[in-house]
Scaffold this active site. Structure first.
Site, PDB file in Angstrom:
ATOM      1  N   ASP A  12      18.405  26.684  -8.062  1.00 26.78           N
ATOM      2  CA  ASP A  12      18.757  26.034  -6.788  1.00 26.78           C
ATOM      3  C   ASP A  12      19.204  24.582  -6.988  1.00 26.78           C
ATOM      4  OD1 ASP A  12      16.390  24.786  -7.406  1.00 26.78           O
ATOM      5  OD2 ASP A  12      15.353  25.310  -5.549  1.00 26.78           O
ATOM      6  N   GLU A  24      -0.846   2.837 -10.377  1.00 30.33           N
ATOM      7  CA  GLU A  24       0.419   2.089 -10.288  1.00 30.33           C
ATOM      8  C   GLU A  24       0.115   0.821  -9.507  1.00 30.33           C
ATOM      9  OE1 GLU A  24       4.815   2.092  -8.300  1.00 30.33           O
ATOM     10  OE2 GLU A  24       3.044   2.735  -7.219  1.00 30.33           O
ATOM     11  N   ASP A  68      -0.606   6.455  -6.820  1.00 31.95           N
ATOM     12  CA  ASP A  68       0.571   5.768  -6.293  1.00 31.95           C
ATOM     13  C   ASP A  68       0.144   4.523  -5.502  1.00 31.95           C
ATOM     14  OD1 ASP A  68       3.505   5.990  -5.775  1.00 31.95           O
ATOM     15  OD2 ASP A  68       2.868   6.111  -3.685  1.00 31.95           O
TER      16      ASP A  68
HETATM   17  C1  NOJ Z   1       5.718   4.232  -6.004  1.00 30.49           C
HETATM   18  C2  NOJ Z   1       6.498   5.390  -6.519  1.00 30.49           C
HETATM   19  O1  NOJ Z   1       6.586   5.285  -7.917  1.00 30.49           O
HETATM   20  C3  NOJ Z   1       7.843   5.320  -5.834  1.00 30.49           C
HETATM   21  O2  NOJ Z   1       8.743   6.218  -6.401  1.00 30.49           O
HETATM   22  C4  NOJ Z   1       7.628   5.579  -4.366  1.00 30.49           C
HETATM   23  O3  NOJ Z   1       8.857   5.439  -3.685  1.00 30.49           O
HETATM   24  C5  NOJ Z   1       6.638   4.595  -3.767  1.00 30.49           C
HETATM   25  N1  NOJ Z   1       5.488   4.418  -4.602  1.00 30.49           N
HETATM   26  C6  NOJ Z   1       6.163   5.037  -2.415  1.00 30.49           C
HETATM   27  O4  NOJ Z   1       5.284   6.127  -2.539  1.00 30.49           O
END
Ligand code: NOJ
Length: 537
Positions: A40, A278, A217
């Protein structure tokens, strides 16, 4: 090159048996772009499963899978509508279980993304919040506020979204809701006990299915400053180091550490698992606070990723990062690229050409993989993939629209992985049209083209990972630094490995020792050419 007086004292620390993740090499799979099993045009879980043999051969220890949960895909999965299922685009829970089982059989760990700062606007809780009245328990899971101005027609404060534009969107009854990212990604209210309770349920759901950990995240984002005060510098960029920057009320607020202690408590009930946050903060010391003994295990360290192609900048990044992490007993992590930044091959090409960028990328990889701690390899790093200049009509990142077409966004680093063949999409999919187009001219970069070529970047990574894994030279924490010619750096691991980088424009003498590996051809006259790293023992 000779020993410098600032040799690290931590090199003499005695070694104890460490958990696997303290020295692991993680491979980031951007799920949409890795391998498409069903034609896809979008990568999926079964596609990844088919490629596990490749990842095993490459020699990484663990995978990090970007979000594959049900999602309207406004931010390509970072807008999660159900954190405890698989989006049909990527497969189903049985595919996920099969992937974990097969990965574990190859001794590959599997870590997945957790997105605790926000949900999708299609998450049932947000749908219910919109349908409910101001002040209701449904609204209290998110950050709804009345507006400012005589008729409440202005946003509650001056915060802007990371993707551009205001961080608030108004709803028909006059209230506004907060979204630090796209309007379709409403922020959760972490002061509401239902929010951590739900995250715990999600963590247990995946831990019970056998995942080895989580990438968290926006791990600096969940707590907001009390009272949601205006930013005194609304123009500030969250991702740019700014030691003088003062407090940003949106990020790195003290209460966020309570969230990480909760995550840690849940994780501690499951042996041998890992969390990596992160975290974009302005100093190394602020970063270290997230990996104190009762918080996360690891934090992405973006110092190398932010360093220019400059030996001194690399050395500063390494010295500062090791010192900060040593201060809390956490391993340091090393990142050159990910799905949010321009790939390092292209960053290092700036002001030069792509060939130079590739040579530097190979040299940087040998620095990264020689360092103590944890390395993150972004899919395609091992092929020295560059960013792709995509045409306007191909762009998908919400940043493009939200910035009023001022910023092109992150699609250029998310192009499908080239596996084989001469033409796009290079074995990624049987579909002619893939979610992002692969460019012409990548036939020499495919896995197939590089696999048997002893001089390819893929062969360099395989050999480097093998040595890092097996050679005693890579043992022990800390580094001993050597001074050397201008534009160079050299350090030795306690186990004996010497890593020397020449980032200057002139060849320099190769330090004494037996050569284990070099990122490019060495001079016949015993010199280390420009933009080259050598490993010696
Ligand atoms: C960090 C992520 O690595 C990124 O790709 C995302 O857009 C933002 N957080 C929001 O979740």
């Amino acid at each position: 090159m000779h020993r410098s007086p600032d040799s690290s004292a931590s090199a003499s620390r005695s070694e104890v048996r460490q958990p696997w993740w303290r020295t692991a090499v993680f491979y980031q799979v951007y799920v949409r772009s890795f391998a498409d099993s069903d034609g896809d045009g979008v990568g999926d879980l079964a596609g990844i499963r088919e490629k596990l043999g490749y990842l095993h051969l490459l020699g990484v220890d663990a995978l990090w899978l970007t979000p594959f949960y049900p999602s309207p895909m406004v931010d390509h999965g970072y807008d999660v509508a159900d954190p405890r299922d698989v989006d049909p685009l990527f497969g189903n829970l049985a595919d996920f279980d099969a992937l974990v089982t097969d990965a574990h059989a190859l001794d590959l760990k599997v870590t997945i993304d957790l997105v605790p700062n926000h949900t999708s606007d299609r998450h049932p809780d947000f749908v219910a919040a919109l349908a409910a009245a101001p002040g209701s328990p449904e609204r209290a899971k998110y950050v709804f506020r009345d507006g400012r101005g005589p008729d409440g027609g202005e946003p509650p404060n001056n915060w802007h979204s990371i993707f551009g534009g205001p961080a608030w969107t108004g709803v028909p009854d006059g209230q506004w809701y907060l979204h630090l990212f796209a309007a379709e990604q409403p922020d959760l209210d972490w002061t509401n006990p239902a929010v951590p309770a739900d995250l715990e349920t999600t963590m247990r759901f995946w831990l019970d299915r056998g995942v080895d950990g989580f990438r968290i995240d926006v791990a600096h984002g969940m707590a907001k400053a009390a009272g949601l005060p205006d930013m005194d510098r609304p123009d500030r960029k969250n991702t740019v180091p700014d030691p003088e920057g003062g407090q940003d009320p949106r990020f790195d607020v003290e209460e966020v550490h309570g969230v990480h202690r909760l995550i840690r408590r849940v994780l501690d009930a499951y042996p041998d698992r890992v969390t990596v946050g992160e975290i974009w903060v302005h100093t190394d010391d602020r970063l270290a606070r997230y990996v104190r003994p009762d918080e996360l295990n690891l934090a992405f360290n973006f110092r190398l990723l932010q360093a220019d192609w400059d030996a001194e900048a690399f050395r500063d990044a390494i010295v500062d990062s090791l010192a900060a992490m040593d201060s809390v007993g956490a391993p340091t992590t090393w990142v050159l690229s990910n799905h949010d930044v321009v790939r390092h091959t292209s960053r290092y090409s700036r002001g030069a050409d792509e060939r130079t960028g590739r040579r530097r990328a190979r040299a940087a990889a040998l620095v990264q993989l020689a360092l103590p701690g944890v390395a993150f390899v972004y899919y395609g790093d091992e092929l020295a993939l560059p960013n792709v200049e995509l045409p306007d009509e191909a762009l998908q990142d919400p940043v493009w629209e939200r910035s009023g077409h001022q910023q092109r966004g992150r699609d250029g680093e998310r192009v499908p992985m080239p596996w084989s063949g001469e033409k796009p999409p290079y074995g990624f999919s049987t579909a002619a049209k893939t979610w992002l187009p692969a460019p012409d001219g990548w036939a020499d970069l495919t896995v197939e083209a590089q696999l048997e070529d002893p001089h390819s970047t893929l062969s360099l990574y395989r050999r480097a990972l093998e040595l890092r894994h097996d050679h005693p030279g890579f043992g022990g924490p800390g580094l001993e630094w050597f001074t050397g010619p201008e534009g160079c750096l050299a350090f030795r691991r306690p186990g004996g490995l010497l890593c020397a980088l020449n980032a200057s424009t002139e060849p320099v003498p190769i330090p004494p020792g037996k050569i284990l590996l070099a990122s490019g051809p060495l001079g016949d006259d015993g010199t280390l050419p420009s933009d080259t790293t050598v490993w010696l023992i």
